[in-house]
Design an enzyme around this catalytic site. Structure first.
Site, PDB file in Angstrom:
ATOM      1  N   ASP A 129      33.858  44.049  45.117  1.00  0.00           N
ATOM      2  CA  ASP A 129      33.089  45.280  45.308  1.00  0.00           C
ATOM      3  C   ASP A 129      31.746  45.299  44.584  1.00  0.00           C
ATOM      4  O   ASP A 129      30.705  45.496  45.181  1.00  0.00           O
ATOM      5  CB  ASP A 129      33.928  46.513  44.931  1.00  0.00           C
ATOM      6  CG  ASP A 129      34.549  46.425  43.534  1.00  0.00           C
ATOM      7  OD1 ASP A 129      34.452  45.356  42.887  1.00  0.00           O
ATOM      8  OD2 ASP A 129      35.116  47.437  43.080  1.00  0.00           O
TER       9      ASP A 129
ATOM     10  N   ASP B 129      44.824  44.808  32.639  1.00  0.00           N
ATOM     11  CA  ASP B 129      45.663  43.726  33.133  1.00  0.00           C
ATOM     12  C   ASP B 129      44.799  42.515  33.470  1.00  0.00           C
ATOM     13  O   ASP B 129      43.568  42.589  33.466  1.00  0.00           O
ATOM     14  CB  ASP B 129      46.478  44.168  34.355  1.00  0.00           C
ATOM     15  CG  ASP B 129      45.638  44.940  35.353  1.00  0.00           C
ATOM     16  OD1 ASP B 129      44.426  44.653  35.464  1.00  0.00           O
ATOM     17  OD2 ASP B 129      46.180  45.835  36.012  1.00  0.00           O
TER      18      ASP B 129
ATOM     19  N   ASP C 229      44.200  39.667  36.356  1.00  0.00           N
ATOM     20  CA  ASP C 229      44.483  39.187  37.707  1.00  0.00           C
ATOM     21  C   ASP C 229      43.991  37.756  37.830  1.00  0.00           C
ATOM     22  O   ASP C 229      43.013  37.358  37.186  1.00  0.00           O
ATOM     23  CB  ASP C 229      43.784  40.060  38.748  1.00  0.00           C
ATOM     24  CG  ASP C 229      44.316  41.482  38.739  1.00  0.00           C
ATOM     25  OD1 ASP C 229      45.518  41.660  38.433  1.00  0.00           O
ATOM     26  OD2 ASP C 229      43.533  42.408  38.997  1.00  0.00           O
TER      27      ASP C 229
HETATM   28  P1  ATP Z   1      40.785  48.382  36.335  1.00  0.00           P
HETATM   29  O1  ATP Z   1      40.409  48.103  34.940  1.00  0.00           O
HETATM   30  O2  ATP Z   1      40.697  49.834  36.715  1.00  0.00           O
HETATM   31  O3  ATP Z   1      42.052  47.726  36.798  1.00  0.00           O
HETATM   32  P2  ATP Z   1      39.611  46.521  38.168  1.00  0.00           P
HETATM   33  O4  ATP Z   1      38.189  46.148  38.404  1.00  0.00           O
HETATM   34  O5  ATP Z   1      40.537  45.457  37.700  1.00  0.00           O
HETATM   35  O6  ATP Z   1      39.582  47.750  37.178  1.00  0.00           O
HETATM   36  P3  ATP Z   1      41.398  46.827  40.395  1.00  0.00           P
HETATM   37  O7  ATP Z   1      41.577  47.996  41.279  1.00  0.00           O
HETATM   38  O8  ATP Z   1      42.507  46.380  39.530  1.00  0.00           O
HETATM   39  O9  ATP Z   1      40.116  47.169  39.501  1.00  0.00           O
HETATM   40  O10 ATP Z   1      40.899  45.635  41.314  1.00  0.00           O
HETATM   41  C1  ATP Z   1      40.843  44.296  40.873  1.00  0.00           C
HETATM   42  C2  ATP Z   1      39.617  43.591  41.451  1.00  0.00           C
HETATM   43  O11 ATP Z   1      39.711  43.554  42.881  1.00  0.00           O
HETATM   44  C3  ATP Z   1      38.307  44.292  41.162  1.00  0.00           C
HETATM   45  O12 ATP Z   1      37.772  43.881  39.923  1.00  0.00           O
HETATM   46  C4  ATP Z   1      37.437  43.862  42.315  1.00  0.00           C
HETATM   47  O13 ATP Z   1      36.901  42.585  42.108  1.00  0.00           O
HETATM   48  C5  ATP Z   1      38.434  43.759  43.457  1.00  0.00           C
HETATM   49  N1  ATP Z   1      38.492  44.977  44.271  1.00  0.00           N
HETATM   50  C6  ATP Z   1      39.293  46.056  44.079  1.00  0.00           C
HETATM   51  N2  ATP Z   1      39.109  46.977  45.026  1.00  0.00           N
HETATM   52  C7  ATP Z   1      38.177  46.485  45.872  1.00  0.00           C
HETATM   53  C8  ATP Z   1      37.553  46.953  47.064  1.00  0.00           C
HETATM   54  N3  ATP Z   1      37.859  48.145  47.567  1.00  0.00           N
HETATM   55  N4  ATP Z   1      36.642  46.150  47.652  1.00  0.00           N
HETATM   56  C9  ATP Z   1      36.331  44.940  47.145  1.00  0.00           C
HETATM   57  N5  ATP Z   1      36.869  44.448  46.029  1.00  0.00           N
HETATM   58  C10 ATP Z   1      37.783  45.190  45.391  1.00  0.00           C
HETATM   59 MG    MG Z   2      42.675  45.697  37.429  1.00  0.00          MG
END
Ligand code: ATP
Ligand code: MG
Length: 427
Positions: A150, A69, A71
């Site tokens: 993160d 997705d 964001d």
């Molecule tokens: P995926 O492909 O699994 O969606 P993602 O990196 O987009 O991976 P998400 O859980 O959708 O993971 O989170 C979106 C963004 O928010 C992450 O890329 C990160 O920058 C931030 N994020 C998510 N969880 C945390 C956390 N616990 N602490 C700090 N930043 C976070």
């Molecule tokens: Mg994501």
């Protein structure tokens, strides 16, 4: 546990300048970015706001993968976002963000820049439902929003107008080097939010990236912190692991770090023989990962049921399980000893029990005697077929799958053909 150290990490948010990667410095092309995500950014920018594609979308595109997705982060407040988009709903309590809704159930998250603050360290035994993440409800700047993330590879901002990547945290270099590195001081970031340890492990496994050594040591030393985290969030992150296509690798890493002991200790019993390469448990999870990679998602229920049946059946061999798993009547008692450290929602536990009961039953019927129609109406038929397939050992097992599988497509026809000949009756 709490040192009174006031040292700031090298990459501090204050006065940070971004390294800017121009369109020719990375592999992302405009046509790879979701049209709606681009339109949202353009409209926010025309209204005078900043807007970037952030997080996993930028990471995956840079790696040449298709993102799950997109964001968006912006300096517009949720209220301002709502005034620009009709298809907008504001969600969240402490930190509000906007969801923009599109056709076919698609939605894109638009989040106002967050602040980086030092939340109070979790007090000993703090088990409040909210967990240690506190005071997030303060808006910040583009810079603080990069530093509150993160890991560095998740901290990149893409401006879709200029196709520039803004990198405040060294994420581009880490993407190129294949390194998972926590933004800031690992121990501090893990204390703020222990779930980040799970995220480090997942992103390492998913991309085949090594974990930066300071970060790795910090996880080894602080694995127990995960018990301070909200159980709901741990379960949510674990579900992402299930559908990662590399769940088995993640389990091994979680075992090595010591985290597994605090979330799925049942997998470590008897010297971790369940996780040994030859066990049928490992074989099943390998099949799960293969299916996911081939684009056939496996539900959380199926994966939890696989864990439950090897635990409740107390064997690493599938062939043993059928006879060792007790009758449906005392199955529930056996199952209550599974997931002792993990809060599995009641509804999910009920589905697991139902699925495990059905699985045992079907495996006990010879293919000749199996009456597929008896299962036609089962709400968990897709899970049953998936589980039978994943646990398939013998020719008879394969025959049972072949008998039940066509029922799935029957169902498909009903739901997708609504617009053809038969209209759905009103209920
Ligand atoms: P995926 O492909 O699994 O969606 P993602 O990196 O987009 O991976 P998400 O859980 O959708 O993971 O989170 C979106 C963004 O928010 C992450 O890329 C990160 O920058 C931030 N994020 C998510 N969880 C945390 C956390 N616990 N602490 C700090 N930043 C976070
Ligand atoms: Mg994501």
């Amino acid at each position: 546990m709490s040192h009174s150290e006031n040292t700031t990490p090298d990459n501090t948010a204050e006065d940070a300048a971004a390294t800017i990667y121009g369109p020719s410095d990375h592999l992302i092309r405009k046509n790879l970015i979701d049209d709606d995500a681009k339109k949202i950014c353009y409209r926010l920018q025309r209204a005078g706001f900043k807007a970037y594609v952030v997080g996993g979308g930028v990471r995956d595109l840079t790696l040449g993968k298709e993102p799950k997705d997109f964001d968006i982060s912006t300096d517009a407040t949720p209220r301002e976002i709502k005034s620009l988009f009709r298809n907008c709903r504001i969600i969240g309590r402490r930190f509000k963000l906007a969801h923009l809704y599109f056709a076919h159930g698609k939605n894109i998250e638009v989040s106002t820049f967050r602040d980086t603050i030092d939340p109070p360290e979790p007090t000993e035994g703090d088990q409040s439902a909210a967990g240690p993440v506190l005071n997030d409800n303060i808006y910040g700047t583009e810079v603080s929003d990069a530093f509150r993330r993160d890991i560095t590879i998740n901290g990149l901002f893409l401006d879709v107008s200029t196709m520039e990547i803004l990198d405040y945290v060294g994420g581009m270099q880490d993407l190129r080097d294949g390194i998972v590195r926590v933004i800031g001081e690992p121990i501090q970031r893990f204390r703020e939010d222990p779930v980040r340890m799970l995220r480090v492990v997942r992103h390492s496994a998913r991309n085949g990236f090594r974990i930066e050594s300071g970060c790795w040591t910090s996880i080894l030393e602080n694995a127990e912190l995960i018990t301070q985290s909200s159980q709901v969030r741990v379960f949510d992150e674990l579900k992402k692991d299930f559908s990662s296509g590399c769940f088995l690798t993640i389990l091994h890493l979680l075992g090595e770090t010591g985290i597994l002991e605090y979330i799925l200790p049942e997998l470590l019993e008897n010297n971790g023989r369940l996780l040994s390469a030859e066990s049928d448990f490992s074989q099943c999870l390998e099949r799960v990962d293969d299916l996911v990679v081939e684009g056939e998602p496996v539900s959380a229920t199926v994966i939890l049921t696989i864990i439950a049946m090897f635990t409740a059946g107390d064997s690493i061999w599938l062939a043993d399980l059928a006879e060792r798993l007790p009758e449906a009547s005392d199955l529930s008692e056996r199952l209550s000893s599974c997931f002792t450290r993990l809060v599995v929602p009641k509804k999910e536990r009920e589905r697991i029990q139902l699925l495990l009961g059905l699985w045992s039953k079907v495996r006990g019927i010879s293919p000749k005697a199996l009456k597929p129609n008896a299962y036609k109406r089962s709400p968990i038929l897709p899970d049953l077929v998936a589980l039978l397939e994943i646990t398939c050992l013998t020719r008879e097992d394969a025959q049972r799958v072949q008998l039940l599988r066509p029922l799935l497509h029957l169902d498909d026809d009903h739901s997708h053909d609504g617009h053809h000949h038969h209209r759905k009756p009103h209920r």
